[in-house]
Scaffold this active site. Sequence first.
Site, PDB file in Angstrom:
ATOM      1  N   THR A  51       0.869  -1.161   0.000  1.00  0.00           N
ATOM      2  CA  THR A  51       0.000   0.000   0.000  1.00  0.00           C
ATOM      3  C   THR A  51       0.911   1.217   0.000  1.00  0.00           C
ATOM      4  O   THR A  51       2.021   1.147   0.505  1.00  0.00           O
ATOM      5  CB  THR A  51      -0.877   0.051   1.270  1.00  0.00           C
ATOM      6  OG1 THR A  51      -1.531  -1.204   1.455  1.00  0.00           O
ATOM      7  CG2 THR A  51      -1.916   1.147   1.204  1.00  0.00           C
ATOM      8  N   ARG A 103     -12.768  -8.472  -3.391  1.00  0.00           N
ATOM      9  CA  ARG A 103     -12.256  -8.193  -2.054  1.00  0.00           C
ATOM     10  C   ARG A 103     -11.780  -6.739  -1.937  1.00  0.00           C
ATOM     11  O   ARG A 103     -11.120  -6.203  -2.817  1.00  0.00           O
ATOM     12  CB  ARG A 103     -11.111  -9.164  -1.735  1.00  0.00           C
ATOM     13  CG  ARG A 103     -10.451  -8.930  -0.358  1.00  0.00           C
ATOM     14  CD  ARG A 103      -9.217  -8.073  -0.454  1.00  0.00           C
ATOM     15  NE  ARG A 103      -8.559  -7.913   0.849  1.00  0.00           N
ATOM     16  CZ  ARG A 103      -7.560  -7.059   1.081  1.00  0.00           C
ATOM     17  NH1 ARG A 103      -7.113  -6.303   0.103  1.00  0.00           N
ATOM     18  NH2 ARG A 103      -7.021  -6.959   2.281  1.00  0.00           N
ATOM     19  N   GLY A 130      -9.889  -4.137   0.946  1.00  0.00           N
ATOM     20  CA  GLY A 130      -9.192  -4.027   2.224  1.00  0.00           C
ATOM     21  C   GLY A 130      -9.493  -2.713   2.920  1.00  0.00           C
ATOM     22  O   GLY A 130     -10.516  -2.074   2.678  1.00  0.00           O
ATOM     23  N   GLY A 149      -0.909  -2.595   5.782  1.00  0.00           N
ATOM     24  CA  GLY A 149      -0.779  -3.858   6.500  1.00  0.00           C
ATOM     25  C   GLY A 149      -1.835  -4.853   6.088  1.00  0.00           C
ATOM     26  O   GLY A 149      -2.402  -4.778   4.996  1.00  0.00           O
TER      27      GLY A 149
END
Length: 313
Positions: free
Chosen positions: A179, A207, A209, A231
């Site tokens: 990221t 999906r 995050g 993370g």
Amino acid sequence: MPIAIALHGGAGTILRSEMKPELEIRYTDALQDAVRTAYQHLHHQGSALDAVEIAVRMLEDCPLFNAGKGSVFTAQGKHEMDASIMDGRQRNAGAVSLVSGIKNPIQLARLVMEKSEHVFMAGSGAIAFARQMQCEFADEAYFYDQFRFDQWQKIKDTDAFQLDHSVDTAQKPPKKMGTVGAVACDSYGNIAAATSTGGMTNKRWGRIGDSPVIGSGTYANNQTCAVSCTGSGEYFLRGVVAYDVSCLIEYKNYTLEQACREVVLKRLPRLGGDGGLVAVNAEGNISMPFNTEGMYRASKTAERELIAIYDEA
């Protein structure tokens, strides 16, 4: 007011012993270029909001990082990107998810914030909005990277997924959470945060995050702090990590450093999550904690410039 900029390019098992010297130089040069360019904008009385977009756009344009040009491949061999941005003045925010073909998703996130009545757009709707806003698109060849493609080929047609540079999840390899993000404080005492990602290699089912989720991966409030996270996204979502840092400052009177360390080094590990964040407050203080072996990171104030990768403790 003191100006400050901090940014990250991912966290995980990043060991000096496993890093080729020439690759390390490429990473540090990219981090340095981004932090210095954004700092110069702040130095010339530019806004924190502009500065975080500048920094993130530069990292999106660099194939080393899992965002924009360097985004990983999905299970369908595509690129699905997420991004978010937040202005600490009025807590305005914009976010996009599951977008493809957008050269700089962070630009689209800002347009959602400033040119629409919404906060979060996703998929085909977000792409239609991008076309209406005349965002720059790029073809699939632009996003193709041999290293990312090879990552995908190793787990293609399996149920496995990888966090950025991982080699084989079945063997529990070193992980690097991919990221990019930035936080900044400008000369007017305003703060902002921005985050962008290409997600997980071989991800399925749309999906999403923490990166595009306001309060989990990104948050900014002039009264507390600006935060950008990197993370294991599922855990950052469950912990509402970025907002959790802000809450400790607002309701517990923690300092920026105390709040960041409490969340990253204590609360997040209790959930099973790993990673890190960068944060800044309206006084220009910076915190960049992580609970992994390393985090690509950089920061700059009038007194100090830091470019780092490994856990130097």
